[in-house]
Enzyme design. Structure first.
Site, PDB file in Angstrom:
ATOM      1  N   GLY A  46       0.812  -1.206   0.000  1.00 28.55           N
ATOM      2  CA  GLY A  46       0.000   0.000   0.000  1.00 28.55           C
ATOM      3  C   GLY A  46       0.845   1.255   0.000  1.00 28.55           C
ATOM      4  N   TYR A  47       1.400   1.585  -1.159  1.00 25.57           N
ATOM      5  CA  TYR A  47       2.251   2.770  -1.285  1.00 25.57           C
ATOM      6  C   TYR A  47       1.560   3.875  -2.091  1.00 25.57           C
ATOM      7  CZ  TYR A  47       6.726   1.007   0.624  1.00 25.57           C
ATOM      8  OH  TYR A  47       7.732   0.569   1.433  1.00 25.57           O
ATOM      9  N   GLU A  50      11.446   9.164 -14.992  1.00 23.70           N
ATOM     10  CA  GLU A  50      11.798  10.524 -14.576  1.00 23.70           C
ATOM     11  C   GLU A  50      12.287  10.542 -13.130  1.00 23.70           C
ATOM     12  OE1 GLU A  50       9.190  10.602 -18.039  1.00 23.70           O
ATOM     13  OE2 GLU A  50       9.044   9.612 -16.092  1.00 23.70           O
ATOM     14  N   GLU A  94      13.776  -4.255  -3.929  1.00 22.74           N
ATOM     15  CA  GLU A  94      12.950  -4.689  -5.054  1.00 22.74           C
ATOM     16  C   GLU A  94      13.774  -5.231  -6.209  1.00 22.74           C
ATOM     17  OE1 GLU A  94       8.748  -2.873  -5.723  1.00 22.74           O
ATOM     18  OE2 GLU A  94      10.186  -1.244  -5.701  1.00 22.74           O
ATOM     19  N   SER A 142      -0.964  -4.176  -6.494  1.00 25.92           N
ATOM     20  CA  SER A 142      -0.912  -5.517  -7.091  1.00 25.92           C
ATOM     21  C   SER A 142      -1.389  -6.563  -6.093  1.00 25.92           C
ATOM     22  CB  SER A 142       0.518  -5.843  -7.534  1.00 25.92           C
ATOM     23  OG  SER A 142       0.972  -4.931  -8.489  1.00 25.92           O
TER      24      SER A 142
END
Length: 411
Positions: free
Chosen positions: A148-149, A393, A266, A182
């Protein structure tokens, strides 16, 4: 650098290959090759059962540093153990396992967020009670996690999160919205970055909360239908959802530190396994180019060769990153490399087919709207590769500011 596999690694490879071959039967064989990026909706029940199969076999948590055993030949206090029982897998053995898993097209993992993101973060920042509570469920493949970011107004700019958590005695009440989550529809738990200090700004006043998803009326999951036709991402709405105070990881107000530590995890061993999948996709595109005659076009042929060469460079860069200390911009470089590469491969997948790529498969006996073949799904899904996980970016800003020491972007 020398990153060769030794004799022990090859013995381990044989054991991993034999275990996978012996267990990829029945419903698991039917789920082989299913559930990867863009296909998270596929064979969910079988893949959840497969997660428990992996846990029973001791194949979850091979890289949990220092916590994989009790030193006496059995499972450790947190439930994780390698196939040798009394030690965790070495780095090269973790790579071997990831490679064999991908080569045998084992089902896409539904537990990878818990095993590869949350568990190492628990080990680094959690207390003993938190480790004992959560690591065994992950190691057994029984508890699934989501992240939950991102929020509608805080995606790549994660410090702008507005989801709030208010302390009420021994619990927190959480209100807000997360997006692009996800596996949210299948997860048992969610780690949530929320603002626990009223009026705080940017990275201050954030906390990292471990939140149970089974809270009807307080947590709502709405799948997001993508242009590829699938819906592995979701919106998650928190309306007074609760989290226990002892389930704040790293302590209240330290959420930014914990969240950044997790993001650095990650891109590790899994990157090399990911590249094996990339190589298989590239081989498919090359075969199509030969079958259609597109390989005779010098421009397309040059692009195909470039894709092959860039994939080799990515492998050596990943090995270099795993082999020792690297600068703080290495994860951002890796993300830029594979995100752009995979997106260009998706474009090539439809270009080598020509006009035929614009027509979808159609079964006259059974109307199935919006069915796509593998190449079409690859093209559509990879449009997101340079956005999710931190946009290009943002990655370039990180490299510019943290590695090159250039002035920070004005806000």
């Amino acid at each position: 650098m020398d990153f060769s596999f030794g004799d022990e690694d090859e013995v381990f490879r044989g054991e991993a290959r034999a275990w996978l071959a012996g267990h990829l039967t029945g419903e698991f064989a039917a789920a082989a090759g299913r559930g990867g990026p863009g296909g998270e909706h596929e064979a969910v029940a079988a893949r959840r059962a497969w997660e428990r199969e992996l846990g029973a076999g001791g194949w979850i948590g091979l890289g949990w540093d220092g916590l994989g055993c009790d030193g006496g030949g059995g499972p450790g206090p947190y439930g994780g153990h390698g196939p040798y029982g009394n030690r965790r897998a070495t780095l090269t053995q973790q790579v071997v396992w990831a490679e064999e898993y991908t080569r045998l097209r084992a089902p896409g993992r539904v537990g990878h967020i818990g095993e590869n993101l949350l568990a190492p973060t628990l080990i680094a920042y959690g207390d003993e009670a938190q480790r004992r509570r959560f690591l065994p469920g992950i190691a057994r493949g029984e508890e699934l996690w989501c992240q939950g970011y991102s929020e509608p107004g805080a995606g790549s700019d994660l410090a702008g999160v507005r989801t709030a958590a208010v302390r009420e005695g021994g619990t927190y009440r959480i209100s807000g919205q997360k997006i692009w989550t996800s596996l949210a529809q299948d997860a048992d738990w969610c780690f949530v970055l929320a603002r626990t200090e009223r009026g705080s700004l940017r990275h201050r006043g954030l906390s990292f909360l471990l939140v149970p998803m089974d809270q009807p009326g307080r947590i709502e999951v709405r799948p997001i239908r993508q242009m590829s036709g699938t819906a592995e991402f979701s919106e998650v709405f928190f309306d007074g959802a609760t989290a226990r105070a002892e389930h704040v990881l790293g302590g209240e107000g330290n959420g930014w530190m914990v969240a950044m530590g997790l993001l650095a995890l990650e891109r590790g061993v899994s990157t090399l396994a990911q590249q094996i999948g990339f190589a298989e996709e590239l081989s498919r595109v090359l075969r199509t180019a030969l079958d259609t005659g597109a390989a005779a076009d010098p421009v397309l042929r040059d692009r195909l060769v470039r894709q092959w060469a860039e994939l080799r460079v990515m492998r050596w860069n990943a090995l270099r990153t795993l082999g020792g200390s690297v600068d703080s911009g290495a994860p951002s470089v890796a993300k830029l490399l594979w995100g752009g590469w995979h997106r260009r491969l998706g474009e090539l997948a439809v270009q080598v087919r020509g006009a035929a790529a614009t027509a979808g498969p159609y079964d006259w006996a059974e109307v199935r709207p919006y069915e796509l073949d593998e190449e079409q799904r690859l093209f559509l899904f990879t449009r997101a590769d340079t956005i999710y996980g931190g946009s290009d970016e943002i990655q370039r800003n990180i490299i510019a500011e943290r590695v090159l020491g250039l002035p920070r972007e004005s806000r």
